[in-house]
Write an enzyme that holds these catalytic residues in place. Structure first.
Site, PDB file in Angstrom:
ATOM      1  N   GLY A  77      38.798  34.661  57.790  1.00  0.00           N
ATOM      2  CA  GLY A  77      38.230  35.533  58.811  1.00  0.00           C
ATOM      3  C   GLY A  77      36.737  35.661  58.602  1.00  0.00           C
ATOM      4  N   ILE A 127      34.998  37.461  56.382  1.00  0.00           N
ATOM      5  CA  ILE A 127      34.597  37.347  54.974  1.00  0.00           C
ATOM      6  C   ILE A 127      34.863  35.941  54.461  1.00  0.00           C
ATOM      7  CG2 ILE A 127      35.049  38.163  52.638  1.00  0.00           C
ATOM      8  CD1 ILE A 127      35.629  40.926  53.835  1.00  0.00           C
ATOM      9  N   THR A 174      38.911  40.010  45.941  1.00  0.00           N
ATOM     10  CA  THR A 174      38.074  41.109  46.422  1.00  0.00           C
ATOM     11  C   THR A 174      38.690  41.749  47.658  1.00  0.00           C
ATOM     12  OG1 THR A 174      36.771  39.541  47.737  1.00  0.00           O
ATOM     13  CG2 THR A 174      35.923  40.108  45.543  1.00  0.00           C
ATOM     14  N   ALA A 175      39.975  41.475  47.913  1.00  0.00           N
ATOM     15  CA  ALA A 175      40.617  41.939  49.141  1.00  0.00           C
ATOM     16  C   ALA A 175      41.477  43.175  48.888  1.00  0.00           C
ATOM     17  CB  ALA A 175      41.437  40.808  49.759  1.00  0.00           C
ATOM     18  N   ARG A 176      42.711  42.984  48.455  1.00  0.00           N
ATOM     19  CA  ARG A 176      43.625  44.072  48.149  1.00  0.00           C
ATOM     20  C   ARG A 176      44.379  43.746  46.873  1.00  0.00           C
ATOM     21  NH1 ARG A 176      42.390  48.836  50.541  1.00  0.00           N
ATOM     22  NH2 ARG A 176      42.179  48.642  52.794  1.00  0.00           N
ATOM     23  N   GLU A 203      44.584  52.013  41.669  1.00  0.00           N
ATOM     24  CA  GLU A 203      43.148  52.271  41.537  1.00  0.00           C
ATOM     25  C   GLU A 203      42.891  53.768  41.405  1.00  0.00           C
ATOM     26  OE1 GLU A 203      41.117  50.393  44.797  1.00  0.00           O
ATOM     27  OE2 GLU A 203      41.806  48.394  44.237  1.00  0.00           O
ATOM     28  N   HIS A 235      36.438  48.023  43.011  1.00  0.00           N
ATOM     29  CA  HIS A 235      36.591  48.043  44.468  1.00  0.00           C
ATOM     30  C   HIS A 235      35.240  48.334  45.112  1.00  0.00           C
ATOM     31  CE1 HIS A 235      39.767  48.742  47.822  1.00  0.00           C
ATOM     32  NE2 HIS A 235      38.671  48.170  48.321  1.00  0.00           N
ATOM     33  N   ALA A 270      32.856  45.611  46.006  1.00  0.00           N
ATOM     34  CA  ALA A 270      32.190  44.388  46.466  1.00  0.00           C
ATOM     35  C   ALA A 270      31.399  44.600  47.743  1.00  0.00           C
ATOM     36  CB  ALA A 270      33.219  43.272  46.657  1.00  0.00           C
TER      37      ALA A 270
END
Length: 333
Positions: A165, A167, A246-248, A277, A296, A298
Site C-alpha cells: 500500500g 507504506i 513496523t505494522a502490527r 505493548e 511503536h 516509526a
C-alpha cells in the site's frame, strides 16, 4: 475517567471523547475550531489505549471519539446510543468493529497515507542496522570493546514487502534505490507505475519468504494476516534472513519468532510493534542481541504527527457537522 477541556462550554451541539495519547498534548490547540462547530471535548486518562471495560463506562456519554488503538468492540458500540462518529488517529483500524459501526449508523474514518515516508525511512534504517550489525557495534564500543563484524551488503540482495500500500510502496522505492531486487505481496494488484519505477515483482506470500533476504511487514491486521509469520514462514526465510515489522505486532507469532532467534534459524529481527505493548520487561526479546526493539514509534515525526492531528480533527468535525474545516498544523511553543 475523562477530564473536560479548559474553559469547556456549558452547552454545545456535540460532546466528544479524546482518547488518542498522541494528540492529548495538542488537542487544546484545536479548542477554538471545535467550539466554532459546536463541539466540546473531554480528555481521557489513557496511557496506550482504552480497553473495552473503560469504554463501556465512558463512551455512552459521547457523540464521537477521537480514538487511538482503543477496543471499540461491538459491545462498546451497541451500548453507546449517542455515538455518531469514530475518528481514528492514524491508519490501523483493527480495534474497531466495522460491522457493529455500520449496523448502528456510526461513521468511521482514519488518516491513510499520512505516515508512508516516515515509516519507510525507519524500515530502511532497520534493514541497514540489521545487515551491518550497527546496534551490536554501538553497544560494544560503549562497553569498551572494538567490535568489527563483517556485515552483509544490501545491494544485489532481495527485499520482500508484505503489503504494498502507501507504506509498502514507499519502502519499495527506497529498497530499489539501494540496489536490491524487490518482491511484493498484496491481495490487490501491484500498481503498474510502481512496477515500472522499482522493478518490484509480485509474488505469493510463501514464495516471498523463500526468496527474500529481508522481509518487511507493511500490511493491515485482519483474519488472514494475524499470526502469518509463524514457524513455517520463519523457516522459509532461513538462517540468513532478516524480519522487520513496523505494522502490527499480532502479524507475528511472537513465541515462534523468539524460538527462531534463539536457535539462529533467522539472522535477526527489528520490531517496532509487539503482541503486548509496551513490551513486557521480562520478554526474552529484551535479552537478544540479534533483535532490535522499538516503541511503536516509526511514524513519529513532527511533520507527520501535525498532518495526522489536522486530518483526524477535520474528520471528526466533518462526521459530526457535515462541514470540513481547512486546518493548518498548529505549532506549540
Amino acid at each position: 475517567m475523562a477530564h473536560p477541556a479548559p474553559d469547556a462550554p456549558d452547552a454545545s451541539d456535540h460532546r466528544v471523547l479524546v482518547s488518542c495519547p498522541l494528540i492529548l498534548d495538542a488537542i487544546d490547540d484545536y479548542a477554538d475550531v471545535l467550539a466554532a462547530h459546536g463541539i466540546a471535548y473531554d480528555v481521557a486518562d489513557v496511557d496506550q489505549q482504552l480497553d473495552e471495560a473503560e469504554l463501556l463506562d465512558l463512551l455512552p456519554a459521547y457523540d464521537g471519539i477521537l480514538a487511538g488503538d482503543d477496543e471499540l468492540t461491538a459491545r462498546v458500540i451497541e451500548t453507546s446510543p449517542r455515538l455518531e462518529v469514530i475518528a481514528k488517529w492514524g491508519i490501523g483500524t483493527d480495534g474497531i468493529d466495522f460491522e457493529a459501526a455500520e449496523a448502528h449508523g456510526v461513521e468511521v474514518s482514519n488518516t491513510p497515507g499520512a505516515f508512508a515516508d516516515e515509516v519507510a525511512d525507519v524500515v530502511i534504517g532497520y534493514a541497514i542496522m540489521l545487515t551491518r550489525e550497527l546496534h551490536r557495534v554501538d553497544r560494544a564500543v560503549r562497553e569498551g570493546n572494538w567490535h568489527c563484524p563483517r556485515g552483509v551488503s544490501l545491494s544485489d540482495r532481495t527485499f520482500g514487502i508484505v503489503g504494498v500500500g502507501n507504506i509498502g510502496s514507499a519502502v519499495a522505492r527506497r529498497a530499489a534505490a539501494l540496489g536490491t531486487d524487490v518482491l511484493g505481496h498484496d491481495v490487490r494488484p501491484v500498481p503498474g507505475d510502481l512496477r515500472a519505477a522499482t522493478g518490484i515483482e509480485p509474488v505469493g506470500r510463501e514464495e516471498l519468504f523463500e526468496r527474500a533476504d529481508v522481509v518487511s511487514l507493511n500490511c493491515a491486521l485482519n483474519e488472514d494476516t494475524e499470526g502469518m509469520v509463524d514457524a513455517d514462514a520463519l523457516d522459509r526465510l532461513g538462517s540468513g534472513g532478516y524480519l522487520i515489522n513496523t505494522a502490527r505486532g499480532e502479524l507475528v507469532a511472537e513465541s515462534d519468532l523468539i524460538a527462531a532467534l534463539e536457535a539462529d534459524r533467522i539472522a535477526g529481527a527489528a520490531l517496532d510493534v509487539f503482541e503486548t505493548e509496551p513490551l513486557p520487561p521480562d520478554s526474552p526479546l529484551t535479552r537478544m542481541d540479534n533483535a532490535i526493539l522499538g516503541s511503536h514509534n516509526a511514524q513519529n515525526t513532527e511533520e507527520a504527527v501535525s498532518r495526522v492531528h489536522d486530518r483526524a480533527v477535520a474528520n471528526l468535525i466533518e462526521g459530526l457537522t457535515g462541514e470540513r474545516p481547512a486546518l493548518s498544523a498548529p505549532t506549540n511553543g
